[in-house]
Design a protein around this motif. Structure first.
Motif, PDB file in Angstrom:
ATOM      1  N   GLY A   1       0.781  -1.215   0.000  1.00  0.00           N
ATOM      2  CA  GLY A   1       0.000   0.000   0.000  1.00  0.00           C
ATOM      3  C   GLY A   1       0.818   1.272   0.000  1.00  0.00           C
ATOM      4  N   PRO A   2       0.143   2.393  -0.167  1.00  0.00           N
ATOM      5  CA  PRO A   2       0.853   3.677  -0.217  1.00  0.00           C
ATOM      6  C   PRO A   2       1.503   4.054   1.120  1.00  0.00           C
ATOM      7  N   ASP A   3       1.040   3.439   2.235  1.00  0.00           N
ATOM      8  CA  ASP A   3       1.660   3.719   3.533  1.00  0.00           C
ATOM      9  C   ASP A   3       2.814   2.766   3.835  1.00  0.00           C
ATOM     10  N   HIS A   4       3.039   1.810   2.912  1.00  0.00           N
ATOM     11  CA  HIS A   4       4.167   0.878   3.027  1.00  0.00           C
ATOM     12  C   HIS A   4       4.091   0.098   4.341  1.00  0.00           C
ATOM     13  N   VAL A   5       3.023  -0.659   4.475  1.00  0.00           N
ATOM     14  CA  VAL A   5       2.798  -1.461   5.678  1.00  0.00           C
ATOM     15  C   VAL A   5       3.533  -2.791   5.529  1.00  0.00           C
ATOM     16  N   TYR A   6       4.221  -3.232   6.600  1.00  0.00           N
ATOM     17  CA  TYR A   6       4.983  -4.472   6.567  1.00  0.00           C
ATOM     18  C   TYR A   6       4.035  -5.662   6.478  1.00  0.00           C
ATOM     19  N   GLU A   7       4.126  -6.396   5.357  1.00  0.00           N
ATOM     20  CA  GLU A   7       3.362  -7.620   5.169  1.00  0.00           C
ATOM     21  C   GLU A   7       4.228  -8.842   5.471  1.00  0.00           C
ATOM     22  N   LEU A   8       5.478  -8.805   5.019  1.00  0.00           N
ATOM     23  CA  LEU A   8       6.420  -9.891   5.248  1.00  0.00           C
ATOM     24  C   LEU A   8       7.788  -9.295   5.575  1.00  0.00           C
ATOM     25  N   ALA A   9       8.568 -10.042   6.366  1.00  0.00           N
ATOM     26  CA  ALA A   9       9.952  -9.652   6.648  1.00  0.00           C
ATOM     27  C   ALA A   9      10.704 -10.893   7.107  1.00  0.00           C
ATOM     28  N   ASN A  10      11.853 -11.174   6.506  1.00  0.00           N
ATOM     29  CA  ASN A  10      12.602 -12.383   6.876  1.00  0.00           C
ATOM     30  C   ASN A  10      13.529 -12.116   8.055  1.00  0.00           C
ATOM     31  N   ASP A  11      14.253 -13.179   8.480  1.00  0.00           N
ATOM     32  CA  ASP A  11      15.098 -13.078   9.675  1.00  0.00           C
ATOM     33  C   ASP A  11      16.206 -12.041   9.493  1.00  0.00           C
ATOM     34  N   SER A  12      16.798 -12.004   8.307  1.00  0.00           N
ATOM     35  CA  SER A  12      17.884 -11.046   8.079  1.00  0.00           C
ATOM     36  C   SER A  12      17.389  -9.619   8.209  1.00  0.00           C
ATOM     37  N   TYR A  13      16.165  -9.356   7.728  1.00  0.00           N
ATOM     38  CA  TYR A  13      15.629  -8.004   7.840  1.00  0.00           C
ATOM     39  C   TYR A  13      15.363  -7.653   9.308  1.00  0.00           C
ATOM     40  N   LEU A  14      14.816  -8.628  10.050  1.00  0.00           N
ATOM     41  CA  LEU A  14      14.541  -8.353  11.465  1.00  0.00           C
ATOM     42  C   LEU A  14      15.829  -8.124  12.246  1.00  0.00           C
ATOM     43  N   ARG A  15      16.903  -8.855  11.908  1.00  0.00           N
ATOM     44  CA  ARG A  15      18.192  -8.597  12.568  1.00  0.00           C
ATOM     45  C   ARG A  15      18.676  -7.188  12.258  1.00  0.00           C
ATOM     46  N   LEU A  16      18.455  -6.743  11.031  1.00  0.00           N
ATOM     47  CA  LEU A  16      18.895  -5.415  10.636  1.00  0.00           C
ATOM     48  C   LEU A  16      18.202  -4.342  11.470  1.00  0.00           C
ATOM     49  N   VAL A  17      16.925  -4.546  11.793  1.00  0.00           N
ATOM     50  CA  VAL A  17      16.171  -3.541  12.556  1.00  0.00           C
ATOM     51  C   VAL A  17      16.089  -3.909  14.033  1.00  0.00           C
ATOM     52  N   GLN A  18      17.042  -4.727  14.503  1.00  0.00           N
ATOM     53  CA  GLN A  18      17.162  -5.075  15.926  1.00  0.00           C
ATOM     54  C   GLN A  18      15.907  -5.788  16.450  1.00  0.00           C
TER      55      GLN A  18
ATOM     56  N   ASP B   1      -3.124  -4.930 -14.366  1.00  0.00           N
ATOM     57  CA  ASP B   1      -3.367  -3.673 -15.053  1.00  0.00           C
ATOM     58  C   ASP B   1      -2.204  -2.686 -14.916  1.00  0.00           C
ATOM     59  N   GLY B   2      -1.105  -3.137 -14.291  1.00  0.00           N
ATOM     60  CA  GLY B   2       0.064  -2.269 -14.172  1.00  0.00           C
ATOM     61  C   GLY B   2       0.061  -1.387 -12.942  1.00  0.00           C
ATOM     62  N   GLN B   3      -0.935  -1.492 -12.094  1.00  0.00           N
ATOM     63  CA  GLN B   3      -1.028  -0.651 -10.909  1.00  0.00           C
ATOM     64  C   GLN B   3      -0.188  -1.258  -9.770  1.00  0.00           C
ATOM     65  N   THR B   4       0.690  -0.457  -9.176  1.00  0.00           N
ATOM     66  CA  THR B   4       1.536  -0.923  -8.073  1.00  0.00           C
ATOM     67  C   THR B   4       0.701  -1.085  -6.806  1.00  0.00           C
ATOM     68  N   TYR B   5       0.853  -2.243  -6.183  1.00  0.00           N
ATOM     69  CA  TYR B   5       0.132  -2.470  -4.927  1.00  0.00           C
ATOM     70  C   TYR B   5       1.058  -2.730  -3.739  1.00  0.00           C
ATOM     71  N   ALA B   6       2.344  -3.005  -4.033  1.00  0.00           N
ATOM     72  CA  ALA B   6       3.304  -3.270  -2.941  1.00  0.00           C
ATOM     73  C   ALA B   6       4.719  -3.049  -3.459  1.00  0.00           C
ATOM     74  N   ILE B   7       5.666  -3.055  -2.534  1.00  0.00           N
ATOM     75  CA  ILE B   7       7.092  -2.911  -2.882  1.00  0.00           C
ATOM     76  C   ILE B   7       7.845  -4.046  -2.212  1.00  0.00           C
ATOM     77  N   PHE B   8       8.609  -4.771  -3.044  1.00  0.00           N
ATOM     78  CA  PHE B   8       9.470  -5.836  -2.531  1.00  0.00           C
ATOM     79  C   PHE B   8      10.854  -5.246  -2.240  1.00  0.00           C
ATOM     80  N   VAL B   9      11.311  -5.434  -0.990  1.00  0.00           N
ATOM     81  CA  VAL B   9      12.609  -4.905  -0.548  1.00  0.00           C
ATOM     82  C   VAL B   9      13.586  -6.072  -0.423  1.00  0.00           C
ATOM     83  N   GLU B  10      14.755  -5.960  -1.053  1.00  0.00           N
ATOM     84  CA  GLU B  10      15.757  -7.012  -0.965  1.00  0.00           C
ATOM     85  C   GLU B  10      17.127  -6.368  -1.015  1.00  0.00           C
TER      86      GLU B  10
END
Length: 973
Positions: A212-229, A297-306
């Motif tokens: 969504g436009p507010d960039h709500v966390y839907e998924l996050a792996n272990d490495s990402y959680l370690r990064l954010v303590q 339809d080409g409309q962005t609904y989420a952003i994948f962070v890697e």
């Protein structure tokens, strides 16, 4: 035929051709159509079956009235449009078919199945389709003709009939197969989901999905959680989960990716993240991608962070880059296949290239000195395994043309492109080193032309450097030992002060003649201990000095008779003094002691025969000394010293004399005294060539003062109030008693806090008499400073076993420990500005000689120190023995021949024969003689068992002496 009425046939499709605005299509205006298109379209429009003409690269669709019925509600929108727009759900099929037709191929399909939208509802349809290529008048295929026969009704009827026939037969089988398939699919789906979840969760790179436009966390792996303590971010907008990112551009970047639908790739991005405690942030360096996720339809609904955390690698590169830049080390990457190079800014500066200059290997070769180009990489590429191995060559800078020397080193590295050669290396400017080497070569050439005398001079200078280094190491060692000696002397002086004060108080209390003699002997021992402590403090440069302006010629002249007596008749003493000798500022007594000490050492080195020369001369400004000095030198013709002894000459307690002949503190005292006086001391000696000791003392301004007359023998006293401050209770007790005996009113304090309390109480205090070494929160310096504030009229006098540091006011009077009653009385009186009522001192009684007592053992005491000898005789007499004394082993041997002696009681360290040698000779002549050896080395002395000898360590008391006598008296030879 007129263009305005074409096509001439009737029907709805023909009318559309004539009325449609073709200029808005890919075919262009109707009157521009080629004849081939017109002919083909005329045939399609007149055909009785449904036909389609597809023309051009855009696959423009034109059909007849029969096909319009198949198109149904897509007509007339599809007429004149592209096939893809008309039938999007069948585009994959149509694209392959029409691509084949445009390639000159034909296609035939029987009962081809399609799902087409009709009246807004997708429906299954079947067609017989015939496709053939259509060429223009030049034979070029520009389109495709398609005949379409709708077989949906027939196929539907046939299939419905077959379906109904097989329905009942296959119902159960289909249901079972469907069930099994569903079960297998569910199991496989569950396994796949577990695998994908594990893969996502355990991935080494950090990953997350922001919805969504507010960039709500839907998924996050272990490495990402370690990064954010391991913060709880799931279900939260990124702005709420990671508030520290505000102002770092991350939120804005996410908004842009979501809005524009374009991915973002970041490399070495600095991010400040919460360190985990919520109070501070830490710098992290990340490589990451923001990949937009889109609907169909080409409309962005989420952003994948890697991404990956490259902090360690980036910081290493940063440190390497800073090191290279700071050291002006340029790096380069060379691709011989293309000649291209990637170079650092430092590399450009070394060669003088502008930042925007494209660097190639050939460009560099052009700037290499012609004589050195064979060393460049491109010239060595064919014959050398490593064409950029270490080499040094000359270049001409691109900006100034100046010739410089550079060094280059590199090696082959694996490239990212198969078969491509790649080399990495560094380069740095070595011009200054080359100039130095050239100067050195020139100097070496010049040196080769010089004779052997210059070579010896070089060797001498080298030896001088080593000597200077040794001197520096020696200075560090002497400083460390000096600090140790200072602390020992300070504590020793405190002990001596207590002993001395109590002995003087005993004299004042009135004692008998015999005890008075013992007290006097003990006082003499205290004075010898004080002298030893003074030597330690002199070495440590903490001895209280009383420097005055002195003319060394006059001082040596006054010592001449003393020196002559000390040297003896067989040593010639010569004093050489240059005219116009400058004055120095020095403690005269300490300098006289130092001169006498060095003279006696010289006498011993000459074995009582030779010459001693004392020289006095001005030493003008010398860079090694810093300023004008006066040189006092003492030269003897003695045996000299080898280097290994010369290196230790100033070490405390080091002596080359036999045991008992010296303490090893003489030259240490001289060294410390000279250094404390701001001077330097140098020694030159070789075996067989004698020794010269040179003392350099700074030149002093002012006139030499005449020596003061002897002080009055009366001991002054007074009635003022004195505050005594010392942390040692024994020192306070004895000092207080002495001062009270002199008539003073005495207050006492055990530390600085107590002293400040007394000073602040309002009690009048005329003199603050405090020890320098004061433990506790208020040290001596603080006490002095606060005393001047609390009681400005109170005088201040210090007492110490060592010289205070530079933080103390030089105007304060210092009374060195240990001091006697008279010294204390005169120092206190001087603080009050003059004499007061004298206090008569009672004289000490002389030691009485003891008569032999025939009831005990007959003992001969051999001791070179008279006080120790007399004290030993008195102790033995107190035990009921008959004792007599001897000052040397030689005298003792003579006495043993004249008298009957039961026990020989001798010191180990005697001036002539040692105690051991004396005992051996005495026992050889008198086998029944018993021997007690008194040793200052404690229990380290070892003697054979049953030898008739016993060792008595010093110091000893009366019971120990009695036990030693009893031991040897009962020992059989």
């Amino acid at each position: 035929m007129s263009k305005s009425v074409w096509p001439t046939c009737g029907g709805e499709a023909a009318a559309l051709v004539r009325t449609k605005d073709w200029s808005r299509t890919a075919l262009g205006p109707l009157d521009t159509w080629p004849d081939s298109l017109r002919i083909l379209l005329e045939a399609v429009l007149r055909a009785p079956v449904s036909m389609v003409l597809v023309w051009g690269d855009d696959r423009t669709l034109i059909y007849n009235d029969a096909y319009a019925r198949i198109a149904a509600d897509r007509h007339p929108q599809a007429f004149g449009g592209s096939v893809r727009d008309a039938w999007p759900e069948a585009w994959d099929f149509n694209r392959e078919v029409f691509d084949a037709c445009f390639a000159g191929e034909e296609r035939v399909f029987r009962d081809a199945h399609f799902v087409l939208a009709r009246h807004g509802v997708p429906q299954d349809t079947w067609f017989d389709l015939y496709y053939s290529p259509a060429a223009d008048e030049h034979g070029r295929i520009c389109g495709a003709l398609s005949t379409v026969i709708d077989t949906t009704a027939r196929v539907t009827a046939e299939r419905e009939r077959d379906r109904q026939e097989q329905h009942l037969k296959q119902a159960n089988a289909d249901l079972d197969a469907l069930r099994i398939r569903l079960e297998n699919l569910n199991q496989r789906l569950a396994a796949d989901m577990d695998f994908l979840n594990t893969l996502f969760r355990q991935a080494p790179s950090f990953m997350a999905v922001l919805v969504g436009p507010d960039h709500v966390y839907e998924l996050a792996n272990d490495s990402y959680l370690r990064l954010v303590q391991h913060r709880d971010v799931m279900g939260k907008p990124v702005r709420a989960a990671l508030p520290e990112l505000e102002g770092q551009g991350i939120f804005e970047l996410l908004d842009r990716v979501y809005r524009d639908g374009e991915p973002y790739h970041g490399r070495n991005v600095d991010v400040l993240l919460d360190s985990g405690d919520g109070a501070a942030t830490e710098r992290r360096i990340l490589d990451f991608v923001y990949q937009p996720l889109k609907h169909a339809d080409g409309q962005t609904y989420a952003i994948f962070v890697e991404g990956i955390d490259v902090t360690g690698h980036a910081l290493t590169e940063e440190r390497l880059r800073v090191a290279q830049e700071a050291g002006e080390i340029g790096t380069f990457e060379w691709f011989p296949n293309t000649g291209k190079m990637a170079v650092s800014d430092a590399y450009r500066r070394i060669w003088g290239f502008a930042p925007d200059t494209e660097i190639t290997a050939e460009l560099l070769v052009e700037h290499v000195h012609p004589e050195d180009r064979h060393l460049s990489g491109p010239r060595r590429l064919v014959n050398d395994d490593n064409p950029i191995g270490y080499n040094e060559y000359r270049i001409h800078r691109a900006d100034t043309g100046e010739m410089r020397w550079i060094a280059r080193r590199g090696q082959s590295m694996r490239s990212t492109v198969a078969g491509e050669r790649r080399y990495l290396g560094v380069a740095f400017d070595i011009t200054e080193r080359k100039r130095t080497e050239e100067n050195l070569r020139q100097a070496e050439a010049a040196l080769r032309e010089l004779n052997q005398s210059l070579e010896r001079k070089v060797e001498q200078e080298e030896a001088g450097r080593f000597k200077a280094e040794d001197a520096l190491r020696q200075a560090h060692k002497m400083e460390a030992v000096g600090q140790l000696a200072s602390g020992v002397a300070h504590d020793f002086n405190n002990v001596l002060q207590i002993i001395s004060s109590n002995l003087q108080l005993m004299e004042l209390d009135g004692i008998g003649p015999q005890a008075a003699g013992r007290v006097a002997s003990a006082v003499a021992a205290v004075e010898r201990g004080s002298k030893l402590s003074s030597q330690l403090l002199a070495f440590a440069r903490r001895q209280p000095l009383q420097p005055v302006v002195t003319h060394l010629g006059e001082l040596i002249g006054g010592m001449e008779s003393l020196l002559l007596r000390a040297m003896g008749d067989r040593i010639a003493v010569e004093i050489r003094q240059n005219a116009g000798l400058w004055n120095v500022r020095v403690d005269r007594n300490q300098l006289e002691n130092a001169i006498l000490n060095m003279a006696i050492n010289a006498r011993d080195a000459m074995d009582g025969s030779g010459s001693l020369t004392i020289g006095l001369a001005n030493a003008p400004h010398d860079a090694t000394l810093g300023g004008d000095h006066v040189c006092l030198s003492i030269t003897d013709s003695g045996c000299g010293m080898p280097p290994e002894i010369l290196d230790k000459i100033f070490d405390p307690f080091y002596t080359t004399k036999a045991p008992g002949k010296g303490t090893g503190l003489g030259m240490s005292m001289v060294y410390g005294f000279v250094k404390q006086s701001g001077g330097e001391i140098k020694v030159r000696s070789r075996p067989g060539e004698g020794t010269t000791i040179a003392i350099y003392l700074p030149r002093a301004a002012g006139q030499v003062l005449a020596e003061e007359a002897a002080a009055d023998t009366a001991i002054p006293g007074g009635h003022e109030t004195i505050l005594v401050v010392d942390d040692d209770p024994a020192v306070i007790a004895t000092t207080t008693e002495i001062l009270a005996g002199l008539g003073y009113r005495v207050l006492r304090a055990g530390n600085g806090q107590e002293a400040l309390a007394i000073l602040g109480s309002g009690l009048p205090v005329d003199l603050l008499f405090t020890d320098i070494s004061m433990p506790g929160a208020v040290d001596c310096a603080s006490l002095v400073r606060q005393c001047r504030t609390l009681s400005p009229r109170t005088d201040i006098m210090l007492a110490s076993g060592q010289l205070p540091d530079a933080s103390f006011d030089e105007e304060l009077e210092l009374l060195p420990k240990p001091y006697n009653r008279e010294q204390l009385a005169r120092a206190v009186r001087a603080q009050f500005g003059g004499p007061a009522d004298p206090v008569t001192a009672r004289p000490a009684h002389p030691v009485q000689a003891l008569e032999p007592n025939a009831g005990g053992q007959r003992i001969l005491v051999v001791e070179d120190d008279p006080d120790t000898r007399e004290l030993a005789c008195e102790l033995l007499a107190a035990l009921g023995h008959a004792a007599s004394g001897s000052a040397s082993a030689e005298q003792a041997l003579a006495l043993l021949k004249e008298h009957d002696i039961d026990i020989l009681f001798t010191d180990l360290n005697l001036p002539g024969l040692s105690g051991i040698e004396l005992a051996n000779r005495a026992m050889a002549s008198q086998p029944a003689l018993k021997v007690i050896l008194a040793s200052g080395d404690g229990h380290s002395t070892r003697i054979p068992l049953a030898s008739g000898m016993a060792v008595l360590p010093k110091p000893y008391d009366l019971p120990q002496l009695e036990m030693s006598i009893a031991h040897v008296a009962t020992t059989l030879h």
